[in-house]
Enzyme design. Structure first.
Site, PDB file in Angstrom:
ATOM      1  CE  LYS A   1     -25.518  11.726   5.231  1.00  0.00           C
ATOM      2  NZ  LYS A   1     -25.489  12.305   6.565  1.00  0.00           N
TER       3      LYS A   1
ATOM      4  CE  LYS B   1       9.855  -7.495  18.202  1.00  0.00           C
ATOM      5  NZ  LYS B   1       9.357  -8.069  19.476  1.00  0.00           N
TER       6      LYS B   1
ATOM      7  CG  ASN C   1     -21.448  11.399   4.654  1.00  0.00           C
ATOM      8  OD1 ASN C   1     -22.235  12.306   4.930  1.00  0.00           O
ATOM      9  ND2 ASN C   1     -21.839  10.168   4.376  1.00  0.00           N
TER      10      ASN C   1
ATOM     11  CD  GLU D   1     -17.882  11.014   9.868  1.00  0.00           C
ATOM     12  OE1 GLU D   1     -18.288   9.854  10.075  1.00  0.00           O
ATOM     13  OE2 GLU D   1     -18.499  11.821   9.143  1.00  0.00           O
TER      14      GLU D   1
ATOM     15  CG  HIS E   1     -17.389  27.114  27.340  1.00  0.00           C
ATOM     16  ND1 HIS E   1     -17.163  26.323  28.447  1.00  0.00           N
ATOM     17  CD2 HIS E   1     -16.741  28.289  27.567  1.00  0.00           C
ATOM     18  CE1 HIS E   1     -16.432  27.009  29.319  1.00  0.00           C
ATOM     19  NE2 HIS E   1     -16.143  28.197  28.810  1.00  0.00           N
TER      20      HIS E   1
ATOM     21  CE1 TYR F   1      12.328 -10.538  24.575  1.00  0.00           C
ATOM     22  CE2 TYR F   1      12.182 -12.776  25.408  1.00  0.00           C
ATOM     23  CZ  TYR F   1      11.784 -11.796  24.515  1.00  0.00           C
ATOM     24  OH  TYR F   1      10.834 -12.090  23.563  1.00  0.00           O
TER      25      TYR F   1
ATOM     26  CD  GLN G   1       7.089 -13.444  20.350  1.00  0.00           C
ATOM     27  OE1 GLN G   1       8.217 -13.917  20.296  1.00  0.00           O
ATOM     28  NE2 GLN G   1       6.001 -14.195  20.261  1.00  0.00           N
TER      29      GLN G   1
ATOM     30  CG  ASN H   1      17.292 -12.059  25.290  1.00  0.00           C
ATOM     31  OD1 ASN H   1      16.409 -12.576  24.611  1.00  0.00           O
ATOM     32  ND2 ASN H   1      17.657 -12.523  26.476  1.00  0.00           N
TER      33      ASN H   1
HETATM   34  N1  ARG Z   1      10.569 -12.989  19.048  1.00  0.00           N
HETATM   35  C1  ARG Z   1      11.174 -12.492  20.227  1.00  0.00           C
HETATM   36  C2  ARG Z   1      10.607 -11.119  20.569  1.00  0.00           C
HETATM   37  O1  ARG Z   1      10.006 -10.554  19.732  1.00  0.00           O
HETATM   38  C3  ARG Z   1      12.644 -12.371  20.036  1.00  0.00           C
HETATM   39  C4  ARG Z   1      13.437 -12.464  21.278  1.00  0.00           C
HETATM   40  C5  ARG Z   1      13.373 -13.831  21.815  1.00  0.00           C
HETATM   41  N2  ARG Z   1      14.293 -14.037  22.885  1.00  0.00           N
HETATM   42  C6  ARG Z   1      14.161 -15.037  23.715  1.00  0.00           C
HETATM   43  N3  ARG Z   1      15.020 -15.153  24.646  1.00  0.00           N
HETATM   44  N4  ARG Z   1      13.168 -15.886  23.631  1.00  0.00           N
HETATM   45  O2  ARG Z   1      10.743 -10.630  21.664  1.00  0.00           O
END
Ligand code: ARG
Length: 470
Positions: A286, A328, A288, A293, A159, A320, A325, A113
């Site tokens: 053309k 990301k 473009n 775009e 406008h 957590y 997860q 975590n």
């Molecule tokens: N792969 C997990 C994430 O991206 C890492 C952390 C996992 N921690 C846990 N207690 N399962 O969040």
């Protein structure tokens, strides 16, 4: 332990199917943080040795092993095993395989975590900084365009109807203001990420005598987080970065929209360089503005990334949760997209060719001097503005009916509307005078533009100096 079994399977007599483990895995997404993960582990191991939790020899073995893994990953020899849940497990498992029991000591006083929070913050610091740099290159390109086009006159719109003529520099400097604010937002996102959560462990801190300041310093964090429960749950720094990306992407999209319009045959104000245009497979005529775009189109995904992240975090109890997860993919996608779009835009605008004749012609039509005609009456005859506005309204209406421009009217004709018009009205209606008349701070006259330019450059160099210190 069976090498197929997850590292946490100690208390389990059965484990999830391979399919489920694949469902729970994030390796394909988070493996791009491998450098940060290794840096975090080396700092942690060093600190454990300093604090007497590990023997120096053990920490050295860990560091050497992690360096070997760095080399393997860099030279593409590292075997990413999809059965490893995430980058943290993959590297830890490889380390233990490489150096044996010493590797298994690395996770002392640490949890995934605080580990994932550390890695992600380190990663985001790099990305936000790179984006801030890219933004400054874009700002510089706009400054150069403004410097080279201060005498070019283009219609200004409200406008999407012609409003008042402006210098093309005024237009470019407007965007440079937006990107200056975006720069500040990315720096703020960088600063939000710049807190070390390492040592928070799972959520409550740990019983080992960790030195959190040491690991923070080793990793280049300027502060350590204050509360472990918050530190492992906090993803505000991702929201900040993705919000910064969303606003910036919206700015890029508005600029793209204008590039698309202004490079059409109908407008014809600007021409894209061929390196930034594409043809059609069927229509030979053309040219473009595909890339503009696409930048406009990618706004949907970045704003979507922000939404995804906000909704993911909403309603999560502390601390957590595995939901996190999912943070990301949208965060990385937003960073990848905005960085690419900023760079494409920078190249694209640098290669623009203005068509001064077209812009000037467009600026002369459309009654854009109407406000100036009213201002003339206010100034010369001391008419109240509303009354002057009424008079000019009837002049415009009559021109429109006859298909004429304001500049086509003779002085006698003008005096037919109001006796106070004099010969000097001709000058007031000249388009360059119309532009020059708007000399308030932030206005479009050449003097006001020179001041804008000065301020814009100054802000840019201050921001450059700040970047150099980060
Ligand atoms: N792969 C997990 C994430 O991206 C890492 C952390 C996992 N921690 C846990 N207690 N399962 O969040």
């Amino acid at each position: 332990m069976n090498s197929k079994k997850p590292a946490w399977s100690g208390r389990f007599s059965d484990v999830p199917s391979e399919e489920l483990l694949a469902f729970g895995a994030s390796l394909s997404i988070d493996k791009r943080m491998w450098r940060q993960d290794i840096a975090g582990s080396i700092a942690h191991a060093k600190m454990l040795a300093r604090q007497g939790v590990l023997a120096q020899r053990e920490a050295d073995a860990i560091e050497a092993g992690l360096q070997q893994i760095t080399h393997q990953i860099e030279s593409n020899e590292f075997e990413w095993n999809l059965a490893d849940e995430d980058v943290h497990m993959a590297i830890e498992r490889a380390l233990t395989k490489l150096i044996g029991e010493d590797g298994a000591r690395l996770h002392t006083g640490r949890s995934r975590n605080d580990q994932v929070a550390t890695d992600t913050r380190l990663y985001m610091k790099e990305r936000t900084l790179a984006i801030a740099r890219a933004l400054n290159a874009l700002r510089l390109a706009l400054i150069e365009l403004a410097e080279n086009n201060s005498s070019v006159i283009v219609p200004g719109y409200t406008h999407l109807q012609k409003a008042q003529p402006i210098s093309l520099a005024h237009y470019y400097l407007a965007y440079s203001q937006m990107f200056a604010r975006d720069f500040k937002r990315f720096v703020a996102a960088y600063e939000a990420a710049d807190w070390s959560p390492l040592g928070s462990a799972a959520l409550a801190g740990t019983s080992y005598p960790l030195d959190r300041d040491f690991t923070a310093r080793e990793l280049g964090f300027s502060k350590v987080t204050v509360n472990a429960l918050d530190a492992v749950s906090d993803r505000d720094f991702l929201l900040d970065a993705v919000y910064a990306a969303s606003v910036c992407q919206v700015h890029l999209s508005r600029l793209s929209e204008e590039l698309i319009l202004w490079t059409t045959e109908e407008f014809g104000f600007l021409q894209l360089s061929e390196r930034y245009s594409t043809g059609s497979s069927i229509m030979p005529q053309k040219k473009n503005a595909d890339f503009a775009e696409l930048i406009r189109g990618k706004t949907g995904r970045v704003v979507g990334d922000l939404n995804a992240l906000l909704v993911t975090l909403k309603g999560l109890p502390l601390a957590y949760n595995k939901d996190m997860q999912e943070d990301k993919e949208p965060a990385f996608d937003a960073m990848d997209t905005i960085e690419q779009c900023i760079k494409v835009m920078t190249g694209m605008i640098a290669g623009l060719t203005p068509n001064e004749e077209r812009m000037k012609a467009a600026s002369t039509g459309g009654f854009m001097a109407a406000t100036d005609l009213a201002d003339y009456l206010v100034e010369k005859c001391h008419l109240p503005f509303r009354q002057a506005y009424e008079i000019v309204g009837s002049v415009v209406l009559s021109c429109e009916r006859q298909g004429r421009k304001l500049q086509d009217l003779s002085i006698d004709e003008l005096q037919g509307f109001f006796a106070g018009f004099g010969r000097d009205v001709e000058i007031a209606l000249r388009i360059d005078k119309v532009v020059e008349a708007r000399s308030t701070e932030g206005g479009t006259s050449s003097k006001a533009i020179a001041i804008q330019l000065e301020k814009t450059k100054q802000a840019y160099s201050l921001d450059e100096q700040q970047l150099a210190l980060l």
